[in-house]
Design a protein around this motif. Sequence first.
Motif, PDB file in Angstrom:
ATOM      1  N   ALA A 133     -30.938 -12.634 -66.908  1.00 30.37           N
ATOM      2  CA  ALA A 133     -29.860 -12.532 -66.181  1.00 30.37           C
ATOM      3  C   ALA A 133     -29.978 -12.802 -64.752  1.00 30.37           C
ATOM      4  CB  ALA A 133     -29.246 -10.837 -66.332  1.00 30.37           C
ATOM      5  N   GLY A 134     -30.587 -13.947 -64.664  1.00 36.72           N
ATOM      6  CA  GLY A 134     -30.571 -14.484 -63.065  1.00 36.72           C
ATOM      7  C   GLY A 134     -31.858 -14.296 -62.272  1.00 36.72           C
ATOM      8  N   ASP A 135     -32.212 -12.969 -62.254  1.00 32.52           N
ATOM      9  CA  ASP A 135     -33.705 -12.811 -61.670  1.00 32.52           C
ATOM     10  C   ASP A 135     -34.789 -13.332 -62.278  1.00 32.52           C
ATOM     11  OD1 ASP A 135     -33.782 -11.568 -59.047  1.00 32.52           O
ATOM     12  OD2 ASP A 135     -34.581  -9.663 -59.887  1.00 32.52           O
ATOM     13  N   PRO A 136     -35.748 -13.871 -61.535  1.00 23.94           N
ATOM     14  CA  PRO A 136     -36.759 -14.613 -62.231  1.00 23.94           C
ATOM     15  C   PRO A 136     -37.798 -13.616 -62.377  1.00 23.94           C
ATOM     16  CG  PRO A 136     -36.651 -15.402 -59.845  1.00 23.94           C
ATOM     17  CD  PRO A 136     -35.310 -14.622 -60.230  1.00 23.94           C
ATOM     18  N   VAL A 137     -38.717 -14.044 -63.377  1.00 22.09           N
ATOM     19  CA  VAL A 137     -40.069 -13.271 -63.621  1.00 22.09           C
ATOM     20  C   VAL A 137     -41.185 -13.900 -62.910  1.00 22.09           C
ATOM     21  CG1 VAL A 137     -41.636 -12.320 -65.432  1.00 22.09           C
ATOM     22  CG2 VAL A 137     -38.940 -12.642 -65.899  1.00 22.09           C
ATOM     23  N   THR A 138     -42.054 -12.972 -62.426  1.00 22.62           N
ATOM     24  CA  THR A 138     -43.311 -13.706 -61.845  1.00 22.62           C
ATOM     25  C   THR A 138     -44.392 -13.693 -62.415  1.00 22.62           C
ATOM     26  OG1 THR A 138     -42.442 -12.726 -59.446  1.00 22.62           O
ATOM     27  CG2 THR A 138     -44.762 -13.324 -59.562  1.00 22.62           C
ATOM     28  N   PHE A 139     -45.237 -14.568 -62.746  1.00 22.42           N
ATOM     29  CA  PHE A 139     -46.456 -14.905 -63.316  1.00 22.42           C
ATOM     30  C   PHE A 139     -47.434 -14.884 -62.446  1.00 22.42           C
ATOM     31  CE2 PHE A 139     -46.163 -14.845 -68.035  1.00 22.42           C
ATOM     32  CZ  PHE A 139     -44.727 -14.741 -68.102  1.00 22.42           C
ATOM     33  N   ALA A 140     -48.682 -14.061 -62.659  1.00 24.90           N
ATOM     34  CA  ALA A 140     -49.759 -14.120 -61.743  1.00 24.90           C
ATOM     35  C   ALA A 140     -50.857 -14.700 -62.668  1.00 24.90           C
ATOM     36  CB  ALA A 140     -49.956 -12.421 -61.362  1.00 24.90           C
ATOM     37  N   MET A 141     -51.471 -15.777 -61.911  1.00 26.20           N
ATOM     38  CA  MET A 141     -52.596 -16.471 -62.301  1.00 26.20           C
ATOM     39  C   MET A 141     -53.781 -16.053 -61.742  1.00 26.20           C
ATOM     40  SD  MET A 141     -51.073 -18.473 -64.945  1.00 26.20           S
ATOM     41  CE  MET A 141     -52.145 -20.025 -65.007  1.00 26.20           C
ATOM     42  N   THR A 142     -55.106 -15.653 -62.486  1.00 30.65           N
ATOM     43  CA  THR A 142     -56.339 -15.696 -61.908  1.00 30.65           C
ATOM     44  C   THR A 142     -57.048 -17.022 -61.703  1.00 30.65           C
ATOM     45  OG1 THR A 142     -57.347 -15.114 -63.594  1.00 30.65           O
ATOM     46  CG2 THR A 142     -56.352 -13.315 -62.647  1.00 30.65           C
ATOM     47  N   ASP A 143     -58.083 -17.213 -61.126  1.00 31.65           N
ATOM     48  CA  ASP A 143     -58.946 -18.182 -61.215  1.00 31.65           C
ATOM     49  C   ASP A 143     -59.066 -18.634 -62.801  1.00 31.65           C
ATOM     50  OD1 ASP A 143     -60.258 -20.107 -59.748  1.00 31.65           O
ATOM     51  OD2 ASP A 143     -62.277 -19.185 -60.486  1.00 31.65           O
ATOM     52  N   ILE A 188     -42.019  -5.634 -80.568  1.00 32.14           N
ATOM     53  CA  ILE A 188     -42.137  -6.803 -79.759  1.00 32.14           C
ATOM     54  C   ILE A 188     -41.694  -6.622 -78.247  1.00 32.14           C
ATOM     55  CG2 ILE A 188     -41.502  -8.354 -81.912  1.00 32.14           C
ATOM     56  CD1 ILE A 188     -38.628  -8.091 -80.063  1.00 32.14           C
ATOM     57  N   THR A 189     -42.227  -7.569 -77.581  1.00 29.08           N
ATOM     58  CA  THR A 189     -41.904  -7.715 -76.155  1.00 29.08           C
ATOM     59  C   THR A 189     -40.759  -8.605 -75.922  1.00 29.08           C
ATOM     60  OG1 THR A 189     -44.164  -7.067 -75.685  1.00 29.08           O
ATOM     61  CG2 THR A 189     -42.779  -8.204 -73.757  1.00 29.08           C
ATOM     62  N   THR A 190     -39.869  -8.420 -75.078  1.00 27.03           N
ATOM     63  CA  THR A 190     -38.614  -9.467 -74.902  1.00 27.03           C
ATOM     64  C   THR A 190     -38.501  -9.816 -73.612  1.00 27.03           C
ATOM     65  OG1 THR A 190     -36.999  -7.635 -74.313  1.00 27.03           O
ATOM     66  CG2 THR A 190     -37.340  -8.173 -76.495  1.00 27.03           C
ATOM     67  N   LYS A 191     -37.891 -10.725 -73.214  1.00 29.31           N
ATOM     68  CA  LYS A 191     -37.589 -11.295 -71.909  1.00 29.31           C
ATOM     69  C   LYS A 191     -37.013 -10.339 -70.877  1.00 29.31           C
ATOM     70  CE  LYS A 191     -37.226 -15.485 -69.492  1.00 29.31           C
ATOM     71  NZ  LYS A 191     -37.777 -16.950 -69.712  1.00 29.31           N
ATOM     72  N   ASN A 192     -36.194  -9.512 -71.449  1.00 34.79           N
ATOM     73  CA  ASN A 192     -35.561  -8.287 -70.693  1.00 34.79           C
ATOM     74  C   ASN A 192     -36.840  -7.489 -70.309  1.00 34.79           C
ATOM     75  OD1 ASN A 192     -33.201  -7.830 -69.858  1.00 34.79           O
ATOM     76  ND2 ASN A 192     -32.761  -6.379 -71.351  1.00 34.79           N
ATOM     77  N   ASP A 193     -37.625  -7.137 -70.993  1.00 35.33           N
ATOM     78  CA  ASP A 193     -38.851  -6.236 -70.719  1.00 35.33           C
ATOM     79  C   ASP A 193     -39.529  -6.764 -69.503  1.00 35.33           C
ATOM     80  OD1 ASP A 193     -38.492  -4.293 -72.827  1.00 35.33           O
ATOM     81  OD2 ASP A 193     -40.112  -5.682 -74.235  1.00 35.33           O
ATOM     82  N   LEU A 194     -39.861  -8.232 -69.444  1.00 33.45           N
ATOM     83  CA  LEU A 194     -40.608  -8.682 -68.364  1.00 33.45           C
ATOM     84  C   LEU A 194     -39.758  -8.680 -67.190  1.00 33.45           C
ATOM     85  CD1 LEU A 194     -41.718 -12.197 -69.979  1.00 33.45           C
ATOM     86  CD2 LEU A 194     -43.094 -10.302 -69.936  1.00 33.45           C
ATOM     87  N   GLN A 195     -38.615  -8.824 -67.313  1.00 30.71           N
ATOM     88  CA  GLN A 195     -37.724  -8.951 -65.956  1.00 30.71           C
ATOM     89  C   GLN A 195     -37.769  -7.474 -65.614  1.00 30.71           C
ATOM     90  OE1 GLN A 195     -34.242 -10.770 -67.207  1.00 30.71           O
ATOM     91  NE2 GLN A 195     -33.902 -11.453 -64.923  1.00 30.71           N
ATOM     92  N   GLU A 196     -37.369  -6.245 -66.332  1.00 29.96           N
ATOM     93  CA  GLU A 196     -37.287  -5.063 -65.746  1.00 29.96           C
ATOM     94  C   GLU A 196     -38.649  -4.318 -65.438  1.00 29.96           C
ATOM     95  OE1 GLU A 196     -35.175  -3.016 -68.966  1.00 29.96           O
ATOM     96  OE2 GLU A 196     -33.387  -4.099 -68.507  1.00 29.96           O
ATOM     97  N   ARG A 197     -39.688  -4.791 -66.038  1.00 26.80           N
ATOM     98  CA  ARG A 197     -41.081  -4.066 -65.827  1.00 26.80           C
ATOM     99  C   ARG A 197     -42.115  -5.071 -65.317  1.00 26.80           C
ATOM    100  NH1 ARG A 197     -41.545  -0.094 -69.729  1.00 26.80           N
ATOM    101  NH2 ARG A 197     -43.667   0.214 -68.741  1.00 26.80           N
ATOM    102  N   ASN A 198     -41.509  -6.012 -64.647  1.00 26.78           N
ATOM    103  CA  ASN A 198     -42.480  -7.134 -64.316  1.00 26.78           C
ATOM    104  C   ASN A 198     -43.735  -6.806 -63.745  1.00 26.78           C
ATOM    105  OD1 ASN A 198     -41.923 -10.346 -62.425  1.00 26.78           O
ATOM    106  ND2 ASN A 198     -43.531  -9.735 -63.564  1.00 26.78           N
ATOM    107  N   THR A 248     -43.017 -18.679 -61.011  1.00 26.72           N
ATOM    108  CA  THR A 248     -41.765 -17.803 -61.565  1.00 26.72           C
ATOM    109  C   THR A 248     -41.022 -18.659 -62.676  1.00 26.72           C
ATOM    110  OG1 THR A 248     -40.303 -18.718 -60.027  1.00 26.72           O
ATOM    111  CG2 THR A 248     -41.382 -16.827 -59.344  1.00 26.72           C
ATOM    112  N   THR A 249     -40.474 -17.736 -63.381  1.00 24.36           N
ATOM    113  CA  THR A 249     -39.754 -18.353 -64.541  1.00 24.36           C
ATOM    114  C   THR A 249     -38.369 -17.697 -64.637  1.00 24.36           C
ATOM    115  OG1 THR A 249     -39.672 -19.097 -67.018  1.00 24.36           O
ATOM    116  CG2 THR A 249     -40.986 -16.960 -66.339  1.00 24.36           C
ATOM    117  N   SER A 250     -37.292 -18.462 -65.168  1.00 23.71           N
ATOM    118  CA  SER A 250     -36.197 -17.967 -65.041  1.00 23.71           C
ATOM    119  C   SER A 250     -35.801 -16.560 -66.139  1.00 23.71           C
ATOM    120  CB  SER A 250     -34.967 -18.795 -65.291  1.00 23.71           C
ATOM    121  OG  SER A 250     -35.079 -19.329 -66.495  1.00 23.71           O
ATOM    122  N   GLY A 251     -35.301 -15.528 -65.523  1.00 21.31           N
ATOM    123  CA  GLY A 251     -35.167 -14.358 -66.546  1.00 21.31           C
ATOM    124  C   GLY A 251     -33.885 -14.721 -67.354  1.00 21.31           C
TER     125      GLY A 251
END
Length: 438
Positions: free
Chosen positions: A96-106, A65-75, A91-94
Motif C-alpha cells: 500500500a504505497g510505503d516501501p519496505v527497506t532491505f538491509a544487506m551485510t557484506d 506464512i509471512t506476508t508482504k504486509n508483515d514486512l511493511q508493518e514490522r519492517n 527498498t522494494t514497493s510494499g
Amino acid sequence: MINSNLNPEIERRPLNEIRDFQEHKLHEHLEHLAATSRFYRKLFEKHHIDPGKIRKISDLVNIPITTKNDLQERNNDFICVSRSEIIDYITTSGTAGDPVTFAMTDKDLDRLAYNEAISFTCADGSPNDIYQLMTTIDRRFMAGMAYFLGVRMMGAGIVRVGNGIPELQWDTIRRINPTTIIAVPSFILKVIEYAESHGIDYRKSSITKAVCIGEPLRNEDFTLNTLGRRILEKWPLKLYSTYASTEMGTSFTECGQGLGGHHHPELIITEFLDDNDQPVNEGEPGEVTITTLGIEGMPLLRFKTGDVCYHYSEPCKCGRSTIRLGPVLGRKNQMIKFKGTTLYPPALYDILDNIDFIKNYVVEVFTNDIGTDEILIHAGSSKPIEDREKDIKDHFRAKLRVAPMITFDTIENIHKIIMPESSRKPVKFIDNRGKQDL
Ligand SMILES: [Zn+2]
C-alpha cells in the motif's frame, strides 16, 4: 572455460539428496532466526513453535506464512543485524504505497554475487562473455547491482549502460562488442526499432544472447509468448528468462533448454502453496513461497510472494536435477474467475499484444450483478474497429475458451488511463471487484 565452482555439484544430485542438504541448512536458518530476528522470535512464541523441532521441509507447514504486509508493518523487526553491519540499503514497493527497506551485510552482498554468478553460468555464460547491462544500477534497486556483482564474480566483462537511450546502447555495442544483453524484453523491441530506423545492421552485431528480466517470455507450455516471438522474428538471439525478487535475493534462471528457471538449493527453499497455505501437487499452480538460506541482514521464513506458477521436478537435459519454475502466470490477488475459467491478466495481455489494430489497452475486472468476475477490455485504435469485435472475441475463445467484453476508444484516451499522473508505472490492469457504482 567455465569455473567449476559456479556449477554447484548439489544441483546435479538426486532430489532426495537435495532435500537432505536443504534440511541441514534449514536447521541453521531457524537457529539464526530464533537468535536474531525479533519478528520470528515473536511468531514462534505466539504459535508455540519450537524451531528446534522443525527438522524437515515437510514440517514447515506448521509455521504460519509471512506476508508482504508483515514486512511493511514490522519492517525493523525483520532486520537481524546492527546498523554498523549493514552495507547496502535497498527498498522494494510494499502493498500500500510505503516501501519496505532491505538491509544487506557484506556477506549478503557476496551471497548475491554468487547467486547471479551461478545463474548466469546456468544461462550458458562464461568468463569469455561481455554483458551489456540495460537496467538501472542505482535508485535503491537490488537487481542491477546484483548483475554487476555476479558478472564480476564470474570473471566475465560488463558494461553498465543503464536503462533507456537506445542510441547509447547501440554506440556501446559498436565500441565494446558485448556478447549478451541483460534487459527487459519489451525494451529489446525498442532497441530493435531504433536500429531499424537508423540503418544499424543489428543482426550482424556482436550480441548473441539476451538474459530477459521483469516480464515473462514464455507461455505455460514454454513456447515463446508474443513478446518473445516478436523479438526472435526480428533478431535471432538465444533468450533466457530469469525470475527474481528483492525478498528472495535469489534468481531462478533458465538454462539453454528454456524449460523453466532452475532452483538453487544452497540459497533458497521453495514451496508452492494453495489458498490454505498447503503445498500443491506438481501439475497444479501454486503461490511461490520462499525461505531464504544464508542471509544475515533480512532473512525470511515462508514468505508468500504473491506470484503463481507451476513447478517441474523432472531432471533437466542440461544435467541439473533441481526443480524448475514455469513462467509466472500472474499475481495471486489478480486472479480472475471468469465463466468457470481461472485467468491471470498476462494471458489476456498476450492475446491483445497479438492483435495489430489494437495499439494500447487496459483490462478492467469488476463484480457483475450476480456476484462473479466480469472482464471489460478497453482497447485503443486509430480507426473505428467496432466491426472487428467478433474477430477479437474469436481470438480470445481460441486461446482461453472464453471471451471478455470489449469497448473501443481513441489511443489518446486509453493512454490517459494507462499513465495517470499519480503512478510511476503504466497501469494495464484495473481491479474494481467488490466496488459499488462503477
Ligand atoms: Zn536445465
